[in-house]
Design a protein around this motif. Structure first.
Motif, PDB file in Angstrom:
ATOM      1  N   THR A  47      45.008   4.344 -12.380  1.00 29.68           N
ATOM      2  CA  THR A  47      45.326   5.591 -13.092  1.00 29.68           C
ATOM      3  C   THR A  47      44.129   6.533 -12.929  1.00 29.68           C
ATOM      4  N   ALA A  48      44.265   7.761 -13.454  1.00 31.27           N
ATOM      5  CA  ALA A  48      43.142   8.705 -13.443  1.00 31.27           C
ATOM      6  C   ALA A  48      41.965   8.112 -14.220  1.00 31.27           C
ATOM      7  N   GLY A  49      42.268   7.266 -15.203  1.00 27.46           N
ATOM      8  CA  GLY A  49      41.215   6.606 -15.972  1.00 27.46           C
ATOM      9  C   GLY A  49      40.361   5.696 -15.094  1.00 27.46           C
ATOM     10  N   GLU A  50      40.980   5.065 -14.102  1.00 30.02           N
ATOM     11  CA  GLU A  50      40.205   4.227 -13.182  1.00 30.02           C
ATOM     12  C   GLU A  50      39.226   5.081 -12.380  1.00 30.02           C
ATOM     13  N   THR A  51      39.725   6.220 -11.849  1.00 23.69           N
ATOM     14  CA  THR A  51      38.850   7.090 -11.047  1.00 23.69           C
ATOM     15  C   THR A  51      37.628   7.498 -11.858  1.00 23.69           C
ATOM     16  N   LYS A  52      37.858   7.929 -13.094  1.00 22.24           N
ATOM     17  CA  LYS A  52      36.736   8.357 -13.946  1.00 22.24           C
ATOM     18  C   LYS A  52      35.762   7.208 -14.196  1.00 22.24           C
TER      19      LYS A  52
END
Ligand SMILES: [Zn+2]
Length: 547
Positions: A47-52
């Protein structure tokens, strides 16, 4: 371990004592605050949370002075290891029916049985009137001279097995008494039946030996399943993997003219032989959607100055549960501050301490793994595809859900295990007047529920550190009360959020201890092993010639 090994390491410890770094509680707090903020969306893989999260970890490891320790691309090491994960979901209804003599029973997914989406690579599970065989605890343990199968062929058959190991109920025997060995874990039962080519495994749920209720079994097994991407998934997964409620199982036994409790008693003896459930069969049909998603482990490195090919690993999982069902306040973000923002803060600051100190003789790896919450998958992937060879991995120190509170007079590890690594840690803690408190519930199998286990089951000495409950301020009463309130009100809930009042002084102190253990190992030539009767020692010794 030989006395001499301990003595050598302790001497090294005294020599290095002056150089023990200190850890800044403010920095620890800041990392946890950022990683568990709403902007990181609960750090779910893919998810975008992983990228961050991955970006933050890389930036912080770099700033701490570590080097990239991950996959090699264009001749250069990067900061990450690619982790492809299989995602499996049951599509449409699960048809389950029992034929017992003239009676036909239609069962409901989640009620009598909880059936997992199959992970053997096939899009459909469809079988009719499969025979059922009671295979006791489903254990083959040659070192304990225990074999529940006695040559029974399981091809095309469903094995019904009991949870935990054969001496859980009797409290004394070949499997460590009440404490759980790996043979007691459901993961082992699934793996063993797949190795035997069974059509499926049906585990009988009982609350005491499982250590959790049916609701837990139902919720986790009827959900989306994940696995690492395997070359030959059918070798690891039989078509059907399921649990059955105790009373539904007892009813099947009765219809086959057997008594469940009496059969269980027999299974607690070495002479047990598998028992077919005569005249009772199961039919099932359900479709499975399989996808591959990509995630990443973050790998930072402090290279060794003399024996760079030998490594010590500090590990912890960066992932958490993401965005999910709202709590009573309407909060949907599972922030995962303690679980496992704390472990990530610890890895970053340990890396800083190693980067600022003298170069260790062996290499030190900081491994932030993905998908722990989906079944220890990031660590499983690393251990199945190690960036640094496992036979030259000296030891693994895993950090998961540490206490953000004040210092404690003791510490613990997950589960009961006998290994030199623990003896060294205990000795080191004693010098700091910190006592070892054994896991009070080894029968719950916590040893098998943390990322260090992916290494342990391949023979690499590994432990998962746990903060102590005997607090310097407030004693065990305060520590236990906090642990209970965490488990009840925050663990795996949206309320696992950063708190400005947390001092992080206990973690700062424990990191000195954990740095000390890793540092001693990194500067020594020793190879700590497992205890004599450990099921992992054989595996470790098998690779000894490669060191
Ligand atoms: Zn967790």
């Amino acid at each position: 371990m030989k006395k001499t090994l301990l003595a050598t390491l302790l001497l090294a410890a005294f020599a290095a004592h002056a150089a023990t770094p200190t850890f800044d509680p403010q920095r620890l707090s800041q990392h946890v605050k950022v990683l568990s903020s709403d902007a990181f969306e609960g750090r779910e893989p893919h998810t975008a949370g992983e990228t961050k999260t991955v970006d933050y970890l890389v930036e912080q490891f770099k700033a701490a002075g570590a080097q990239p320790g991950g996959d090699i691309a264009d001749g250069k090491r990067g900061w990450t290891q690619e982790v492809p994960l299989g995602r499996f979901q049951i599509q449409g209804p699960v048809a389950l029916s029992v034929q017992a003599g003239k009676d036909k029973l239609a069962w409901t997914q989640g009620e009598q049985m909880a059936v997992r989406a199959s992970m053997n690579g096939k899009p459909l599970v469809d079988f009719k009137n499969a025979p059922l065989v009671f295979a006791g605890y489903g254990v083959t343990a040659p070192e304990r001279k225990w074999d529940d199968f006695k040559g029974q062929d399981l091809k095309g058959k469903l094995a019904i097995v009991l949870i935990n190991d054969p001496d859980f109920e009797t409290g004394a025997g070949e499997f460590g008494g009440k404490a759980m060995t790996y043979y007691g874990r459901w993961t082992y039962k699934y793996e063993e039946m797949a190795r035997r080519g069974a059509l499926g495994t049906i585990i009988v749920h009982e609350t005491a030996p499982a250590s959790y209720g049916w609701a837990t079994v139902k919720n986790s097994n009827t959900n989306v399943m994940y696995d690492i991407v395997r070359k030959d998934p059918a070798k690891s997964h039989a078509p059907m993997e399921a649990w059955i409620q105790r009373d539904a199982a007892a009813d099947l036994f009765k219809r086959a003219g057997l008594d469940f409790e009496a059969a269980k008693k027999q299974a607690q003896s070495r002479d047990f032989k598998p028992v077919p459930l005569a005249g009772v069969t199961l039919s099932a049909r359900y479709a499975v959607d399989a996808q591959v998603i990509k995630s990443r482990n973050v790998v930072a490195l402090i290279p060794g100055s003399e024996r760079a090919d030998e490594t010590i690993i500090y590990s912890g999982h960066w992932d958490h549960l993401g965005v999910g069902a709202p709590d009573a306040k309407g909060d949907k973000i599972y922030n995962g501050a303690v679980d496992n923002g704390t472990g990530m803060a610890a890895l970053i600051e340990l890396a800083r301490a190693y980067a600022q100190g003298p170069a260790p003789k062996r290499s030190v790896v900081f491994l932030a793994v993905t998908a722990e919450e989906k079944g220890l998958l990031g660590s499983e992937y690393y251990a199945a595809n190690p960036v640094y060879p496992l036979e030259k991995t000296v030891g693994v120190i895993n950090l998961d859900a540490l206490s953000p509170h004040g210092p404690s007079r003791n510490f613990t590890i997950s589960g009961s295990a006998k290994l030199d690594l623990l003896d060294l840690l205990v000795a080191k803690a004693r010098q700091r007047n910190q006592a070892y408190a054994a896991d009070p519930k080894p029968e719950a199998g916590y040893f098998f529920r943390s990322d260090h286990f992916s290494f342990a089951k391949r023979g690499v000495p590994a432990l998962s550190f746990g903060s102590g409950e005997d607090w310097v301020a407030g004693g065990t009463a305060a520590g236990k009360a906090e642990e209970e309130s965490y488990t009840k009100d925050r663990y795996h809930q949206p309320a696992d959020e950063w708190n400005a009042k947390w001092p992080f002084t206990g973690m700062a102190s424990d990191l000195e201890l954990l740095y000390g253990l890793g540092r001693d190992l990194a500067d020594s030539r020793d190879w700590p092993n497992w205890g004599k009767d450990s099921e992992f020692r054989v595996l470790r010794e098998a690779s000894a010639s490669k060191r």
